[in-house]
Structures are given as C-alpha cells and as structure tokens.
Design an enzyme around this catalytic site. Structure first.
Site, PDB file in Angstrom:
ATOM      1  N   GLY A  18       0.755  -1.867  -0.050  1.00 29.62           N
ATOM      2  CA  GLY A  18      -0.061  -0.159  -0.225  1.00 29.62           C
ATOM      3  C   GLY A  18       0.449   0.840  -0.241  1.00 29.62           C
ATOM      4  N   GLY A  20       0.786   5.444   0.914  1.00 33.80           N
ATOM      5  CA  GLY A  20      -0.426   6.691   0.628  1.00 33.80           C
ATOM      6  C   GLY A  20       0.150   7.971   0.273  1.00 33.80           C
ATOM      7  N   GLY A  21      -0.311   9.331   1.059  1.00 37.21           N
ATOM      8  CA  GLY A  21       0.335  10.198   0.398  1.00 37.21           C
ATOM      9  C   GLY A  21       2.034  10.647   1.317  1.00 37.21           C
ATOM     10  N   THR A  24       5.203   4.755   2.544  1.00 34.45           N
ATOM     11  CA  THR A  24       4.368   2.655   2.194  1.00 34.45           C
ATOM     12  C   THR A  24       4.474   1.819   2.704  1.00 34.45           C
ATOM     13  OG1 THR A  24       5.887   4.376   0.036  1.00 34.45           O
ATOM     14  CG2 THR A  24       5.700   1.580   0.136  1.00 34.45           C
ATOM     15  N   VAL A  25       3.708   1.217   2.311  1.00 28.78           N
ATOM     16  CA  VAL A  25       3.312   0.389   3.792  1.00 28.78           C
ATOM     17  C   VAL A  25       4.436  -1.458   2.650  1.00 28.78           C
ATOM     18  CG1 VAL A  25       1.793  -1.089   4.849  1.00 28.78           C
ATOM     19  CG2 VAL A  25       1.690   1.255   4.734  1.00 28.78           C
ATOM     20  N   LYS A  40       5.438   0.606   7.880  1.00 29.98           N
ATOM     21  CA  LYS A  40       4.881   1.100   7.257  1.00 29.98           C
ATOM     22  C   LYS A  40       6.246   2.149   7.236  1.00 29.98           C
ATOM     23  CE  LYS A  40       1.297   4.763   7.775  1.00 29.98           C
ATOM     24  NZ  LYS A  40       0.067   5.614   8.041  1.00 29.98           N
ATOM     25  N   ASP A 123      -9.976  11.150  10.964  1.00 37.88           N
ATOM     26  CA  ASP A 123      -9.753  11.132   9.958  1.00 37.88           C
ATOM     27  C   ASP A 123     -10.480   9.589   9.275  1.00 37.88           C
ATOM     28  OD1 ASP A 123      -9.042  11.258   6.843  1.00 37.88           O
ATOM     29  OD2 ASP A 123      -6.881  10.598   7.101  1.00 37.88           O
TER      30      ASP A 123
END
Length: 262
Positions: A18, A20-21, A24-25, A40, A123
């Site tokens: 994965g 995100g902004g 990285t995971v 993460k 969130d």
C-alpha cells in the site's frame, strides 16, 4: 522504495502492499517476534519533522487503545512503525451491503470505545477501514491526525488535515473535534459504501467545503428506489451541520441504518 528481500530495521521486506500520501506500507517479516507485520515507512521526500511527528502520533494513539477492531501496533523508530498485518484488503472490496454494514457496526463500536477514552480519530474514511482475511472483522487504522480531547481545549486547529469528502463542518471551520466529528465522517463513509459515492461531491476543494457547510444531504431514496425513505432521515441526523444535533454515539447511528435496511 524497499525491494523484496531487503532488510530494514531488523525486518525482512516481502513486498509493498500500500501507499499513501507520505508513506509506503510493506508486508515484512520480524524475526524478533517471528511474525509477519505491516511495516509503514516514510518516503524519502517526507522524512521531515512534521511527518515523523505524525507517524509517532499514529503509533502513540493506537498503542493506548486495545480493541478487536482497532489495529494493533508493535514497534516504531524514526520514520517507521510496524503493526498488525490486516490481509483482507479495504472495506470497499467487501461484496455485499449486509457485510459492509456489519463491518461498519464494528467500526462504530471501535469509535465509541475511542471516544470514551477522550480520543477522536479525525480521519474516518473507507481507506482507513481494512478487513481481516476472513472478511468478518473490520479494523480501523491510521491515527496520524487523531486528537486527545483534553489537548484540544482552548486550541483551534490551524489547518484541515482530514480528507475533505469526509470532513465535518466543525473541522473545516477550525473548531476542536469531538466524537460527533468522527460520527459525521462515518456517515459519509457509510453513504459511500451503500450508494457508491460520499454525500457531497464537487469538482474542487472549495466546492466540497461549501457543500459540507451549507448544503443539505441528498435524498438518496429519490434516486435509488430500493432505499427506504427512513434512510434519508437517519443519515441526515448523523450529517447535521451542528455536532450537538447528531446521534449520541456512532453505534446508535449505524444500528438504526442496519435495522432500516434489514
């Protein structure tokens, strides 16, 4: 990006699962605990004090919460953290409305638990709800912009850090969040999971802000004949512009929707 087989802080990286902004995971193996974890790691261009603090905040808040539907965190260091590997994907991949509602009831329980400990997630959105491999357990992740209610007394947040399609009016106007703020975001998430899109859409961020602040929620039953009219009224209360006009708990809201759609 880390490569398969590469070592990082005692972990052996398997693959990226994965992004995100700002991080990285990876699926990785932790030999110290003999288990697979989600690792993460901040991207190189985001290894600044703001993002390191956000990752630390994510870890510290999650560590204070022990609940079957809140992600378990294990360890952290500068610019990284390790946590439970939730292997079933996101809630959007759950196939039936009944199963999605079941997942959201679990997330509502997790949020009420969090609020009872004076923490607001801030969130809630589909991307932050994962499901375990058996698809019967939902997990709330990413406490990176969470707030302790005690910390917010007398403080006005300087910027909106939540995702705009799910941001409650009080977040947009700079007021301190409460449990009702998460309820609003959960209502936006539920609407998207049931109808295919969040309550308010607009071609620009300003348009979204205007909608959250001033537009009434749509009447979905007019567009989707299979939805009962009561769906509109139940959801409208959870999406009330004033936090005090919403339900007393997230569980109350989702339970009413589940009953209406049963």
């Amino acid at each position: 990006m880390l490569s398969p087989g590469e070592k990082f802080e005692d972990h052996v990286v398997d693959e990226a699962i994965g992004h995100g902004g700002y991080a990285t995971v990876y699926r990785a193996y932790d030999p110290n605990s003999d288990r697979d974890v989600a690792l993460k790691v901040l991207d190189d261009e985001h290894r600044d004090l703001v993002h390191i603090a956000r990752l630390r905040r994510e870890f510290e808040f999650a560590r204070r919460l022990t609940h079957p539907h809140i992600v378990t965190v294990y360890d952290r260091g500068p610019g990284w953290l390790s946590m439970e590997l939730v292997a079933g994907g996101g809630i959007a991949g759950v196939e039936t409305t009944a199963k999605r509602l079941g997942a959201l009831e679990q997330i509502a329980d997790a949020l009420d638990y969090t609020h009872n400990r004076a923490i607001v997630h801030c969130d809630v959105k589909p991307a932050n709800i994962l499901v375990r491999q058996n698809y019967s357990d939902a997990v709330l992740i990413d406490f990176g912009v969470a707030h302790a209610i005690a910390d917010d007394i007398g403080r006005r947040p300087s910027q909106i850090e939540a995702s705009l399609p799910y941001a409650a009016p009080e977040l947009i106007t700079g007021h301190a969040p409460t449990g009702a703020t998460d309820e609003y975001a959960l209502a936006c998430t539920l609407v998207e999971m049931i109808t295919g899109s969040p309550p308010f859409t607009a071609p620009s961020g300003l348009g979204l802000i205007e909608a959250h602040l001033h537009q009434p929620p749509p009447r979905w039953s007019h567009e989707l004949p299979w939805l009962p009219r009561v769906f509109d009224s139940i959801t409208a209360k959870a999406l009330a512009k004033a936090p005090e006009d919403r339900y007393q708990s997230c569980r109350e809201f989702v339970s009413l929707i589940a009953r209406a759609l049963h």
